[in-house]
Design a protein around this motif. Structure first.
Motif, PDB file in Angstrom:
ATOM      1  N   ASP A  51       0.855  -1.196   0.000  1.00  0.00           N
ATOM      2  CA  ASP A  51       0.000   0.000   0.000  1.00  0.00           C
ATOM      3  C   ASP A  51       0.892   1.248   0.000  1.00  0.00           C
ATOM      4  OD1 ASP A  51      -1.590   2.171   0.615  1.00  0.00           O
ATOM      5  OD2 ASP A  51      -2.832   1.087   2.067  1.00  0.00           O
ATOM      6  N   PRO A  52       0.908   2.049  -1.100  1.00  0.00           N
ATOM      7  CA  PRO A  52       1.843   3.181  -1.175  1.00  0.00           C
ATOM      8  C   PRO A  52       1.477   4.337  -0.252  1.00  0.00           C
ATOM      9  CG  PRO A  52       0.421   3.131  -3.109  1.00  0.00           C
ATOM     10  CD  PRO A  52       0.052   1.951  -2.268  1.00  0.00           C
ATOM     11  N   SER A  53       0.255   4.305   0.331  1.00  0.00           N
ATOM     12  CA  SER A  53      -0.138   5.440   1.187  1.00  0.00           C
ATOM     13  C   SER A  53       0.458   5.329   2.595  1.00  0.00           C
ATOM     14  CB  SER A  53      -1.668   5.545   1.269  1.00  0.00           C
ATOM     15  OG  SER A  53      -2.163   4.428   1.989  1.00  0.00           O
ATOM     16  N   VAL A  54       1.045   4.181   2.926  1.00  0.00           N
ATOM     17  CA  VAL A  54       1.621   4.013   4.270  1.00  0.00           C
ATOM     18  C   VAL A  54       3.114   4.337   4.221  1.00  0.00           C
ATOM     19  CG1 VAL A  54       1.955   2.456   6.234  1.00  0.00           C
ATOM     20  CG2 VAL A  54      -0.012   2.137   4.715  1.00  0.00           C
ATOM     21  N   TYR A  55       3.506   5.352   4.969  1.00  0.00           N
ATOM     22  CA  TYR A  55       4.935   5.682   5.065  1.00  0.00           C
ATOM     23  C   TYR A  55       5.526   4.976   6.274  1.00  0.00           C
ATOM     24  CZ  TYR A  55       4.919   9.085   1.335  1.00  0.00           C
ATOM     25  OH  TYR A  55       4.866   9.660   0.103  1.00  0.00           O
ATOM     26  N   VAL A  56       6.749   4.481   6.129  1.00  0.00           N
ATOM     27  CA  VAL A  56       7.367   3.657   7.171  1.00  0.00           C
ATOM     28  C   VAL A  56       8.712   4.226   7.611  1.00  0.00           C
ATOM     29  CG1 VAL A  56       8.348   1.379   7.643  1.00  0.00           C
ATOM     30  CG2 VAL A  56       6.241   1.561   6.331  1.00  0.00           C
ATOM     31  N   TYR A  57       9.603   4.417   6.623  1.00  0.00           N
ATOM     32  CA  TYR A  57      11.001   4.702   6.959  1.00  0.00           C
ATOM     33  C   TYR A  57      11.607   5.481   5.795  1.00  0.00           C
ATOM     34  CZ  TYR A  57      15.625   3.474   8.878  1.00  0.00           C
ATOM     35  OH  TYR A  57      16.863   3.509   9.434  1.00  0.00           O
ATOM     36  N   THR A  58      12.377   6.529   6.069  1.00  0.00           N
ATOM     37  CA  THR A  58      12.815   7.449   5.013  1.00  0.00           C
ATOM     38  C   THR A  58      13.775   6.822   3.999  1.00  0.00           C
ATOM     39  OG1 THR A  58      12.158   9.550   5.949  1.00  0.00           O
ATOM     40  CG2 THR A  58      14.216   9.572   4.738  1.00  0.00           C
ATOM     41  N   ARG A  59      14.481   5.770   4.359  1.00  0.00           N
ATOM     42  CA  ARG A  59      15.280   5.099   3.317  1.00  0.00           C
ATOM     43  C   ARG A  59      14.379   4.479   2.243  1.00  0.00           C
ATOM     44  NH1 ARG A  59      17.263   0.031   3.744  1.00  0.00           N
ATOM     45  NH2 ARG A  59      17.496   0.147   5.999  1.00  0.00           N
ATOM     46  N   SER A  70       8.096   7.759 -14.256  1.00  0.00           N
ATOM     47  CA  SER A  70       8.463   7.750 -12.841  1.00  0.00           C
ATOM     48  C   SER A  70       9.924   8.167 -12.659  1.00  0.00           C
ATOM     49  CB  SER A  70       8.240   6.337 -12.307  1.00  0.00           C
ATOM     50  OG  SER A  70       8.353   6.303 -10.920  1.00  0.00           O
ATOM     51  N   ALA A  71      10.259   8.565 -11.443  1.00  0.00           N
ATOM     52  CA  ALA A  71      11.643   8.984 -11.145  1.00  0.00           C
ATOM     53  C   ALA A  71      12.007   8.555  -9.727  1.00  0.00           C
ATOM     54  CB  ALA A  71      11.779  10.495 -11.275  1.00  0.00           C
ATOM     55  N   ALA A  72      13.278   8.260  -9.505  1.00  0.00           N
ATOM     56  CA  ALA A  72      13.763   7.970  -8.144  1.00  0.00           C
ATOM     57  C   ALA A  72      14.954   8.875  -7.866  1.00  0.00           C
ATOM     58  CB  ALA A  72      14.181   6.511  -8.018  1.00  0.00           C
ATOM     59  N   LEU A  73      14.907   9.503  -6.698  1.00  0.00           N
ATOM     60  CA  LEU A  73      15.963  10.437  -6.312  1.00  0.00           C
ATOM     61  C   LEU A  73      16.974   9.722  -5.416  1.00  0.00           C
ATOM     62  CD1 LEU A  73      16.277  13.485  -6.916  1.00  0.00           C
ATOM     63  CD2 LEU A  73      15.182  13.937  -4.725  1.00  0.00           C
ATOM     64  N   PHE A  74      18.248  10.096  -5.584  1.00  0.00           N
ATOM     65  CA  PHE A  74      19.329   9.443  -4.834  1.00  0.00           C
ATOM     66  C   PHE A  74      20.201  10.489  -4.146  1.00  0.00           C
ATOM     67  CE2 PHE A  74      17.953   6.201  -7.697  1.00  0.00           C
ATOM     68  CZ  PHE A  74      18.155   5.020  -6.996  1.00  0.00           C
ATOM     69  N   ASP A 113      18.287  12.606   0.862  1.00  0.00           N
ATOM     70  CA  ASP A 113      17.943  13.206   2.145  1.00  0.00           C
ATOM     71  C   ASP A 113      16.813  14.219   1.922  1.00  0.00           C
ATOM     72  OD1 ASP A 113      18.920  13.955   4.981  1.00  0.00           O
ATOM     73  OD2 ASP A 113      18.793  15.869   3.914  1.00  0.00           O
ATOM     74  N   PRO A 114      15.856  14.336   2.854  1.00  0.00           N
ATOM     75  CA  PRO A 114      14.733  15.270   2.643  1.00  0.00           C
ATOM     76  C   PRO A 114      15.202  16.722   2.455  1.00  0.00           C
ATOM     77  CG  PRO A 114      14.387  13.944   4.626  1.00  0.00           C
ATOM     78  CD  PRO A 114      15.705  13.530   4.068  1.00  0.00           C
ATOM     79  N   ALA A 136      22.985  15.138  -5.256  1.00  0.00           N
ATOM     80  CA  ALA A 136      21.813  14.294  -5.527  1.00  0.00           C
ATOM     81  C   ALA A 136      21.922  13.701  -6.918  1.00  0.00           C
ATOM     82  CB  ALA A 136      20.520  15.092  -5.406  1.00  0.00           C
ATOM     83  N   GLY A 137      21.121  12.694  -7.172  1.00  0.00           N
ATOM     84  CA  GLY A 137      21.077  12.089  -8.503  1.00  0.00           C
ATOM     85  C   GLY A 137      19.682  11.567  -8.764  1.00  0.00           C
ATOM     86  N   VAL A 138      19.361  11.347 -10.035  1.00  0.00           N
ATOM     87  CA  VAL A 138      18.012  10.890 -10.358  1.00  0.00           C
ATOM     88  C   VAL A 138      18.072   9.834 -11.456  1.00  0.00           C
ATOM     89  CG1 VAL A 138      17.617  12.837 -11.974  1.00  0.00           C
ATOM     90  CG2 VAL A 138      15.667  11.699 -10.945  1.00  0.00           C
ATOM     91  N   VAL A 139      17.167   8.881 -11.380  1.00  0.00           N
ATOM     92  CA  VAL A 139      16.963   7.895 -12.444  1.00  0.00           C
ATOM     93  C   VAL A 139      15.511   8.040 -12.895  1.00  0.00           C
ATOM     94  CG1 VAL A 139      16.902   5.447 -13.043  1.00  0.00           C
ATOM     95  CG2 VAL A 139      18.606   6.260 -11.443  1.00  0.00           C
ATOM     96  N   LEU A 140      15.314   8.128 -14.223  1.00  0.00           N
ATOM     97  CA  LEU A 140      13.958   8.329 -14.760  1.00  0.00           C
ATOM     98  C   LEU A 140      13.656   7.266 -15.810  1.00  0.00           C
ATOM     99  CD1 LEU A 140      15.391  11.661 -15.157  1.00  0.00           C
ATOM    100  CD2 LEU A 140      13.015  11.833 -14.438  1.00  0.00           C
TER     101      LEU A 140
END
Ligand SMILES: Cc1ncc(COP(=O)(O)O)c(C=O)c1O
Length: 403
Positions: free
Chosen positions: A50-58, A79-83, A249-250, A224-228
């Protein structure tokens, strides 16, 4: 109006916060490592996906997620992921595609960190990289074997600003796919050009990666870095990122959010300044060569006009050799005598930066490798900033006059 029809700048400023969106104008920083569950059942809901549940920042963080959404929207990706860095993005993005026994086809002119990862690290995981010269792209389909899973490249390349023909890479890879009967992912590092100047997805590239430390961040203050790419692939990337741990990092994400608001303004000015500086340095008697895709003298200027919307903010010069002083010493003397441009590694910031490739990004390369990369000892790589360009031209003229 569809969000992707809005201009790049509008997408960079507003992201998906349009029309009926009510909330803060700026982005709240969720400076937290973990999240309270509503009830203990939340843990199970998370485990079931369930993507609406946040657990841990990693795993995920709302501030990071907001910037990922904005970057995907800006760059036309599903979609994109930040690093935490460009290298974390590149390595995780590649390892999500390849496994032991696989083969990669690449070009030798890569960012030094990526090249060393290919040369020194991937072989330890039994992943072999074939380096093909960009002029030999038609050989992709000969070099590809049933083990080939990835074609990886950069354009413009660091530091020679040579171009790789994106459409040709994609075309040749699709020919190779037909021959071997399986999918090969095409991945580009678009850091040097940035999305304002080059849109790889429009050529059929599958995955784009960028060091957001450079033009996206733009102020020399955030790593920072990103993969798209497609959502299915990004799910794999996120899964792997949990293991490798290169999460953004936030606060870094917040800085990127802030930077994106001026992305187009900055990069447009950098393009313009670079073009003016390149033309001015071409006339300087102590400069042997100026490498800039926007100059008619650039050997691939025609390709640059075809595949780039702007020619970017990176200019490389080669100082003129003389009997008095070795090329690398002449390059160092110029860099050490600049009064405004900063002698520092990295690129893409609002301040003009210079670096000597044989002293920095390419310091550990053998003479043979330098030759293959087209890097010479008298080269100075310039990341042109947004300063008054007349000041920067004068600065280079006075420093070049010292050699
Ligand atoms: C083209 C390119 N790709 C990737 C990277 C790596 O990015 P980072 O330093 O953010 O890890 C760099 C760094 O200079 C780069 O120039």
């Amino acid at each position: 109006m569809k969000k992707t029809q809005l201009s790049l700048s509008t997408r960079a400023i507003h992201g998906d916060k349009l029309y009926a969106y009510k909330g803060p104008v700026s982005l709240p920083i969720y400076q937290t490592t973990n999240y309270r569950f509503d009830t203990s059942e939340d843990a199970v809901r998370y485990a079931k996906g369930d993507p609406s549940v946040y657990v841990y920042t990693r795993y995920h963080n709302p501030t990071v997620h907001d910037v990922e959404t904005k970057l995907a929207l800006m760059e036309g990706a599903e979609s994109a992921a930040l690093f935490s860095s460009g290298m974390a993005a590149i390595t995780t993005g590649i390892l999500a595609i390849t496994k032991s026994g696989d083969e990669i086809i690449s070009t030798p002119a890569l960012y030094g960190g990526t090249y060393r990862f290919f040369r020194d690290e991937l072989p330890k995981q039994n992943i072999k990289v074939h380096f093909l010269d960009p002029e030999n792209l038609s050989k992709i389909s000969n070099v590809a074997t049933p083990k080939t899973t990835l074609v990886y490249f950069e354009t413009p390349t660091n530091p020679t600003l040579a171009l790789v023909d994106i459409a040709e890479i994609v075309r040749q890879t699709r020919v190779a796919e037909k021959r071997i009967g399986k999918k090969i992912t095409v991945m580009i590092d678009n850091t040097f050009a940035s999305i304002l100047n080059q849109d790889p997805f429009s050529y059929g590239v599958d995955v784009v990666t960028e060091s957001a430390t450079k033009y996206i961040g733009g102020h020399s203050d955030v790593m920072a870095g990103v993969v798209l790419g497609k959502s299915e692939y990004l799910t794999k990337v996120r899964g792997l990122a949990k293991h490798y741990g290169g999460c953004a990092d936030p606060f870094a994400a917040y800085l990127l959010f802030r930077s994106l608001k001026t992305f187009e303004l900055r990069v447009e000015r950098q393009n313009k300044n670079a073009c003016i500086l390149a033309k001015a340095l071409e006339k300087n008697k102590n400069v042997n060569r100026v490498l800039y895709p926007g100059l008619p003298s650039h050997p691939q200027h025609k390709l640059a006009k075809k595949q780039m919307a702007g020619f970017g903010g990176m200019v490389t010069i080669e100082v003129k050799p003389s009997k008095k002083i070795a090329p690398v010493e002449a390059a160092a003397k110029v860099c050490d005598n600049l009064k405004i441009a900063v002698n520092a590694m990295s690129l893409g910031g609002v301040e003009t930066l210079v670096s000597i490739p044989v002293y920095s990004s390419h310091v550990f390369m053998t003479d043979d490798e330098l030759k293959r990369h087209g890097v010479t000892s008298g080269m100075i790589r310039i990341s042109v900033g947004v300063e008054g360009i007349e000041d920067i031209i004068s600065d280079f003229e006075q420093a070049l006059a010292m050699i």
